[in-house]
Design an enzyme around this catalytic site. Structure first.
Site, PDB file in Angstrom:
ATOM      1  N   TYR A 296      15.511  -3.963  -6.784  1.00  0.00           N
ATOM      2  CA  TYR A 296      14.894  -2.625  -7.246  1.00  0.00           C
ATOM      3  C   TYR A 296      15.433  -2.068  -8.549  1.00  0.00           C
ATOM      4  CZ  TYR A 296      12.959  -3.095  -2.471  1.00  0.00           C
ATOM      5  OH  TYR A 296      12.542  -3.765  -1.150  1.00  0.00           O
TER       6      TYR A 296
ATOM      7  N   GLY B 261       0.419   3.555  -0.282  1.00  0.00           N
ATOM      8  CA  GLY B 261      -0.719   4.622  -0.446  1.00  0.00           C
ATOM      9  C   GLY B 261      -1.955   4.395   0.178  1.00  0.00           C
TER      10      GLY B 261
ATOM     11  N   LEU C 220      -2.949   3.947   2.880  1.00  0.00           N
ATOM     12  CA  LEU C 220      -3.245   4.519   4.356  1.00  0.00           C
ATOM     13  C   LEU C 220      -3.082   5.689   4.273  1.00  0.00           C
ATOM     14  CD1 LEU C 220      -1.869   1.285   6.328  1.00  0.00           C
ATOM     15  CD2 LEU C 220      -4.242   2.575   6.760  1.00  0.00           C
ATOM     16  N   THR C 221      -2.850   6.527   3.003  1.00  0.00           N
ATOM     17  CA  THR C 221      -3.036   8.011   2.849  1.00  0.00           C
ATOM     18  C   THR C 221      -4.438   8.623   2.501  1.00  0.00           C
ATOM     19  OG1 THR C 221      -2.559   8.072   0.598  1.00  0.00           O
ATOM     20  CG2 THR C 221      -0.636   8.265   2.179  1.00  0.00           C
ATOM     21  N   GLY C 222      -5.213   7.354   2.392  1.00  0.00           N
ATOM     22  CA  GLY C 222      -6.875   7.758   1.884  1.00  0.00           C
ATOM     23  C   GLY C 222      -6.862   8.166   0.581  1.00  0.00           C
ATOM     24  N   LYS C 223      -5.620   7.986  -0.491  1.00  0.00           N
ATOM     25  CA  LYS C 223      -5.853   8.380  -1.727  1.00  0.00           C
ATOM     26  C   LYS C 223      -7.000   7.636  -2.741  1.00  0.00           C
ATOM     27  CE  LYS C 223      -1.693   8.584  -3.386  1.00  0.00           C
ATOM     28  NZ  LYS C 223      -0.253   8.544  -3.421  1.00  0.00           N
TER      29      LYS C 223
HETATM   30  N1  LIG Z   1      11.747  -6.690   2.001  1.00  0.00           N
HETATM   31  C1  LIG Z   1      10.711  -6.739   1.145  1.00  0.00           C
HETATM   32  O1  LIG Z   1      10.234  -7.758   0.501  1.00  0.00           O
HETATM   33  C2  LIG Z   1       9.960  -5.348   0.714  1.00  0.00           C
HETATM   34  C3  LIG Z   1       8.913  -5.212  -0.041  1.00  0.00           C
HETATM   35  C4  LIG Z   1       8.152  -3.878  -0.289  1.00  0.00           C
HETATM   36  C5  LIG Z   1       8.863  -2.994   0.059  1.00  0.00           C
HETATM   37  N2  LIG Z   1      10.098  -2.897   0.782  1.00  0.00           N
HETATM   38  C6  LIG Z   1      10.706  -1.719   1.148  1.00  0.00           C
HETATM   39  O2  LIG Z   1       9.820  -0.936   2.078  1.00  0.00           O
HETATM   40  C7  LIG Z   1       9.795   0.438   1.164  1.00  0.00           C
HETATM   41  C8  LIG Z   1       8.389   1.000   1.375  1.00  0.00           C
HETATM   42  O3  LIG Z   1       7.418  -0.024   0.946  1.00  0.00           O
HETATM   43  P1  LIG Z   1       6.669   0.336  -0.334  1.00  0.00           P
HETATM   44  O4  LIG Z   1       7.047   1.438  -1.298  1.00  0.00           O
HETATM   45  O5  LIG Z   1       6.008  -0.738  -0.710  1.00  0.00           O
HETATM   46  O6  LIG Z   1       5.309   1.072   0.245  1.00  0.00           O
HETATM   47  P2  LIG Z   1       4.832   2.327   1.216  1.00  0.00           P
HETATM   48  O7  LIG Z   1       5.919   3.050   1.669  1.00  0.00           O
HETATM   49  O8  LIG Z   1       3.722   2.009   2.347  1.00  0.00           O
HETATM   50  O9  LIG Z   1       4.296   3.373   0.140  1.00  0.00           O
HETATM   51  C9  LIG Z   1       4.852   4.117  -0.597  1.00  0.00           C
HETATM   52  C10 LIG Z   1       4.030   4.759  -1.671  1.00  0.00           C
HETATM   53  O10 LIG Z   1       2.891   5.639  -1.105  1.00  0.00           O
HETATM   54  C11 LIG Z   1       2.668   6.761  -1.805  1.00  0.00           C
HETATM   55  N3  LIG Z   1       3.100   7.789  -0.854  1.00  0.00           N
HETATM   56  C12 LIG Z   1       4.123   7.976   0.086  1.00  0.00           C
HETATM   57  N4  LIG Z   1       4.047   9.126   0.702  1.00  0.00           N
HETATM   58  C13 LIG Z   1       2.804   9.678   0.417  1.00  0.00           C
HETATM   59  C14 LIG Z   1       1.840  10.871   1.045  1.00  0.00           C
HETATM   60  N5  LIG Z   1       2.646  11.407   2.006  1.00  0.00           N
HETATM   61  N6  LIG Z   1       0.836  11.110   0.491  1.00  0.00           N
HETATM   62  C15 LIG Z   1       0.452  10.283  -0.510  1.00  0.00           C
HETATM   63  N7  LIG Z   1       0.947   9.129  -0.933  1.00  0.00           N
HETATM   64  C16 LIG Z   1       2.011   8.830  -0.405  1.00  0.00           C
HETATM   65  C17 LIG Z   1       3.671   6.684  -2.950  1.00  0.00           C
HETATM   66  O11 LIG Z   1       3.259   6.319  -4.061  1.00  0.00           O
HETATM   67  P3  LIG Z   1       2.401   6.979  -5.184  1.00  0.00           P
HETATM   68  O12 LIG Z   1       2.474   8.631  -4.998  1.00  0.00           O
HETATM   69  O13 LIG Z   1       2.337   6.683  -6.511  1.00  0.00           O
HETATM   70  O14 LIG Z   1       0.792   6.746  -4.584  1.00  0.00           O
HETATM   71  C18 LIG Z   1       4.807   6.028  -2.456  1.00  0.00           C
HETATM   72  O15 LIG Z   1       5.597   5.239  -3.288  1.00  0.00           O
HETATM   73  C19 LIG Z   1      10.167  -0.119  -0.279  1.00  0.00           C
HETATM   74  O16 LIG Z   1      10.495   1.383  -0.642  1.00  0.00           O
HETATM   75  C20 LIG Z   1      11.362  -0.990   0.115  1.00  0.00           C
HETATM   76  O17 LIG Z   1      12.615  -0.166   0.465  1.00  0.00           O
HETATM   77  C21 LIG Z   1      10.580  -4.173   0.987  1.00  0.00           C
END
Ligand SMILES: NC(=O)c1ccc[n+]([C@@H]2O[C@H](COP(=O)([O-])OP(=O)(O)OC[C@H]3O[C@@H](n4cnc5c(N)ncnc54)[C@H](OP(=O)(O)O)[C@@H]3O)[C@@H](O)[C@H]2O)c1
Length: 330
Positions: free
Chosen positions: A58, A201, A203-206
């Site tokens: 990252y 994001g 699944l927040t409906g945005k």
């Molecule tokens: N092992 C792997 O291969 C792998 C792959 C992917 C991720 N990960 C890990 O999993 C973590 C989470 O996954 P992810 O970041 O892909 O997806 P996620 O947690 O499903 O989505 C996070 C994004 O959703 C938006 N968000 C978060 N809370 C919100 C709220 N309350 N209301 C509206 N929008 C909101 C934000 O982006 P915006 O504001 O820009 O919309 C945020 O960056 C990563 O940080 C990482 O640590 C691991």
């Protein structure tokens, strides 16, 4: 905050984990304000989230640096989960990557060190041996895997090395692990840490339609292969995805809960799930996500959510790789 004791580890993780990928901005996420990132991480910690998931990948160490900057003074009170990339799975490289991670994180131990993706080119048993050595040497407290499918999990089990977790893409609109990976993890006592739990994001409906989703987030197999950054060859299922999101939103509204909280609470209710790892780009998003811990789903609510997301689960099938048609989850 509830906590969860991982097997083969002498510590507990919080049942919501903060995901430190988006806070570095750049690839997949675009511009990110550093103050927002630091505030988000501190907000999480101040409200009981002890566990932070990061990776060297990252931002090429930037995420690990940021975590050290945000919470370095709380080192004894936080649980750091980091990862080594598959390019570094030769035993000597695992050790070197860990040393680099320790430097980036400005610490002398990592609590949970995870293999980021399988690498079929390098004998897994050798890589696991290197992780065990790091554990014996006190550089890490436990080790886990990520994106590991049935075959790799079998190898882990047969090797005698003890993994503490498997980090997988899992959410209401991506249920691929339920076909065979989750059942195996349950039977092998390998808890799941769920990544992209609110589907970046969606699944927040945005986003009201596929067209509104930025190209870098529309790389997943939900979307057509014609999206500019797609690496898969699938037709996608955009109409079904957005129909499903609409139904989840309707159900969330009827129950007076946000879609995001409902989605995270559904994950927390799944057998075999230790914790969702949710990203947040600012303190406000973190605050909203924390409200999940107040949501109590009844068995009827869970079964309704299972029903309305079943057609999409069947359409996307058992490939647990969000981004590629030929699954790298092996
Ligand atoms: N092992 C792997 O291969 C792998 C792959 C992917 C991720 N990960 C890990 O999993 C973590 C989470 O996954 P992810 O970041 O892909 O997806 P996620 O947690 O499903 O989505 C996070 C994004 O959703 C938006 N968000 C978060 N809370 C919100 C709220 N309350 N209301 C509206 N929008 C909101 C934000 O982006 P915006 O504001 O820009 O919309 C945020 O960056 C990563 O940080 C990482 O640590 C691991």
């Amino acid at each position: 905050m509830e906590n969860y004791k991982l097997p083969h580890a002498d510590f507990e993780i919080s049942r919501l984990i903060f995901g430190c990928w988006a806070v570095v901005g750049g690839f997949n996420w675009g511009h990110q304000d550093k103050k927002d990132s630091l505030d988000a991480m501190r907000e999480a910690f101040d409200n009981g989230i002890s566990t932070f998931d990061t990776a060297e990948a990252y931002g090429n160490g930037a995420s690990e640096n940021l975590l050290a900057e945000a919470l370095g003074d709380k080192r004894q009170d936080i649980i750091i989960a980091s990862k080594v990339g598959p390019q570094d799975f030769l035993p000597e490289n695992v050790i070197k990557a860990c040393e680099k991670g320790l430097k980036n994180l400005k610490t002398d131990y990592i609590d949970l060190y995870q293999l980021h993706w399988p690498n079929p080119e390098i004998p897994l048993v050798d890589t696991l041996g290197a992780l065990q050595k790091l554990k014996d040497d006190g550089k890490i407290r436990a080790y886990g895997v990520s994106n590991f499918g049935n075959q790799s999990l079998d190898t882990c089990k047969d090797s005698g090395f003890t993994i503490s977790s498997n980090q997988m893409a899992y959410n209401l609109i991506f249920r691929a692990i339920e076909f065979s990976i989750l059942p195996q993890c349950v039977s092998d006592n390998v808890p799941i840490l769920c990544y992209s739990p609110i589907m970046q994001g969606l699944l927040t409906g945005k986003f009201a339609s596929a067209a509104e989703v930025p190209d870098d987030r529309a790389r997943t197999r939900h979307f057509t292969k014609d999206r500019p950054q797609a690496r898969h060859q699938d037709e996608g299922c955009e109409a079904l995805t957005f129909q499903t999101l609409k139904e989840i939103k309707k159900f969330a509204d009827e129950n007076d809960v946000s879609m995001g909280n409902l989605s995270l609470a559904w994950l927390l209710a799944q057998k075999g799930v230790a914790a969702p790892i949710v990203g947040g780009r600012n303190a406000d998003q973190v605050k909203k996500n924390l409200k999940t811990m107040e949501v109590k789903l009844t068995p009827d609510m869970i079964s309704h959510l299972n029903d309305i997301t079943l057609p999409l689960k069947e359409e996307l099938g058992n490939n647990a790789d969000l981004w590629e048609s030929v699954s790298r989850v092996v």
